[in-house]
Design a protein around this motif. Structure first.
Motif, PDB file in Angstrom:
ATOM      1  N   SER A   7      49.123 129.635  81.580  1.00  0.00           N
ATOM      2  CA  SER A   7      48.430 130.692  80.844  1.00  0.00           C
ATOM      3  C   SER A   7      49.305 131.229  79.711  1.00  0.00           C
ATOM      4  CB  SER A   7      48.051 131.827  81.796  1.00  0.00           C
ATOM      5  OG  SER A   7      47.403 132.875  81.100  1.00  0.00           O
ATOM      6  N   PHE A   8      50.607 131.386  79.981  1.00  0.00           N
ATOM      7  CA  PHE A   8      51.513 131.882  78.946  1.00  0.00           C
ATOM      8  C   PHE A   8      51.667 130.849  77.829  1.00  0.00           C
ATOM      9  CE2 PHE A   8      55.904 132.619  77.319  1.00  0.00           C
ATOM     10  CZ  PHE A   8      55.649 133.839  76.707  1.00  0.00           C
ATOM     11  N   GLN A   9      51.708 129.565  78.191  1.00  0.00           N
ATOM     12  CA  GLN A   9      51.767 128.502  77.186  1.00  0.00           C
ATOM     13  C   GLN A   9      50.522 128.522  76.303  1.00  0.00           C
ATOM     14  OE1 GLN A   9      52.376 124.921  79.448  1.00  0.00           O
ATOM     15  NE2 GLN A   9      54.566 125.278  79.733  1.00  0.00           N
ATOM     16  N   LEU A  11      48.864 131.197  75.580  1.00  0.00           N
ATOM     17  CA  LEU A  11      49.087 132.340  74.686  1.00  0.00           C
ATOM     18  C   LEU A  11      49.941 131.931  73.489  1.00  0.00           C
ATOM     19  CD1 LEU A  11      49.125 135.450  74.045  1.00  0.00           C
ATOM     20  CD2 LEU A  11      51.162 135.571  75.472  1.00  0.00           C
ATOM     21  N   SER A  77      50.364 140.027  71.569  1.00  0.00           N
ATOM     22  CA  SER A  77      49.718 139.696  72.843  1.00  0.00           C
ATOM     23  C   SER A  77      48.415 140.468  73.023  1.00  0.00           C
ATOM     24  CB  SER A  77      50.671 139.999  74.002  1.00  0.00           C
ATOM     25  OG  SER A  77      50.089 139.670  75.237  1.00  0.00           O
ATOM     26  N   SER A 106      50.487 137.299  82.699  1.00  0.00           N
ATOM     27  CA  SER A 106      50.751 136.312  81.645  1.00  0.00           C
ATOM     28  C   SER A 106      50.515 136.873  80.252  1.00  0.00           C
ATOM     29  CB  SER A 106      49.875 135.071  81.856  1.00  0.00           C
ATOM     30  OG  SER A 106      48.498 135.372  81.665  1.00  0.00           O
ATOM     31  N   ARG A 107      49.627 137.862  80.129  1.00  0.00           N
ATOM     32  CA  ARG A 107      49.298 138.403  78.813  1.00  0.00           C
ATOM     33  C   ARG A 107      50.045 139.690  78.475  1.00  0.00           C
ATOM     34  NH1 ARG A 107      47.761 134.030  78.504  1.00  0.00           N
ATOM     35  NH2 ARG A 107      45.755 133.209  77.754  1.00  0.00           N
ATOM     36  N   ILE A 110      54.699 139.095  81.019  1.00  0.00           N
ATOM     37  CA  ILE A 110      55.667 138.152  80.459  1.00  0.00           C
ATOM     38  C   ILE A 110      56.025 138.497  79.011  1.00  0.00           C
ATOM     39  CG2 ILE A 110      56.110 135.730  79.878  1.00  0.00           C
ATOM     40  CD1 ILE A 110      54.485 134.909  82.289  1.00  0.00           C
ATOM     41  N   PRO A 111      55.046 138.815  78.134  1.00  0.00           N
ATOM     42  CA  PRO A 111      55.417 139.223  76.771  1.00  0.00           C
ATOM     43  C   PRO A 111      56.315 140.457  76.740  1.00  0.00           C
ATOM     44  CG  PRO A 111      53.110 138.611  76.837  1.00  0.00           C
ATOM     45  CD  PRO A 111      53.581 138.626  78.256  1.00  0.00           C
TER      46      PRO A 111
END
Length: 235
Positions: A7-9, A11, A77, A106-107, A110-111
């Motif tokens: 999911s982060f990838q 993003l 983000s 993830s949105r 992580i950011p």
């Protein structure tokens, strides 16, 4: 964990595809060069021509820079979240193994962590004041929390991406409350005590970690309330 990384990838891929968002990610580095080399030159000119020395406000400028780094990265983000909501992608992701909590991590999670890491790297490189190490770490922590607060305000108060950009500009004005303790010394300054950046300024003026910790506490309250509001909006 695998679904979070995927999911982060996704993003990062969306940021790479949007040139404007990609440009925003590089703004902190550009501002770093301006603050690191432009401010001292401006200060020398101010002393030479106007006999005004801004050296005492260098720690304030470093604080602005620390907050700016996280604001820029977290706003990117937030705008991605709004885009996914406009495209009705979010509800589809909720029924995948990622789930709602995984999506928020993830949105937003992580950011925010990435913004903390980048702040810890860039602030020591471009700082112009002699802030103590403990103060600098607290600024990095509080800076990333302000970024999270701004991103939560954007996704909670905006209906679409264009509106989100306007809200982001308004929410970023919260950073200027850090000026209050520098220029307002009366008891009326505590009218801004509900704003986290007020306590950052208070900590810098008084050189006390206690006020920074108060800012940390107020920031956590903001985050809890805004996560609740955003979660209800997603429901």
């Amino acid at each position: 964990m695998k679904s979070l990384l995927i999911s982060f990838q996704q993003l990062l891929f969306m940021v790479k595809k949007d040139k404007m968002l990609l440009l925003i990610c590089f703004v902190p580095i550009l501002c770093g060069f301006i603050f690191r080399y432009g401010v001292p030159i401006f200060n020398q000119m101010s002393i030479q021509y106007f006999k005004i020395d801004f050296h005492q406000y260098y720690s304030l400028i470093d604080t602005f820079y620390g907050i700016l780094i996280s604001d820029m990265l977290c706003i990117v983000s937030a705008l991605i979240i709004l885009e996914e909501r406009d495209d009705h992608i979010i509800n589809g992701l909720f029924v995948t193994p990622l789930g709602k909590i995984g999506y928020l991590i993830s949105r937003l999670g992580i950011p925010t962590l990435m913004s903390f890491i980048f702040t810890c790297i860039l602030l020591p490189i471009f700082h112009i004041s002699s802030l103590p190490f403990d103060m600098m770490i607290l600024i990095c922590i509080l800076g990333c929390m302000q970024g999270l607060i701004v991103s939560l305000l954007v996704v909670s108060l905006s209906s679409h991406k264009l509106e989100g950009m306007a809200v982001a500009k308004m929410a970023s004005l919260e950073s200027f409350v850090v000026l209050i303790p520098y220029f307002m010394h009366s008891a009326y300054s505590y009218l801004f005590a509900w704003v986290p950046t007020f306590w950052i300024g208070k900590g810098l003026v008084n050189e006390q970690v206690f006020f920074m910790l108060m800012g940390l506490f107020i920031s956590v309250l903001w985050i809890v309330i805004l996560v609740f509001v955003f979660n209800r909006k997603l429901a």
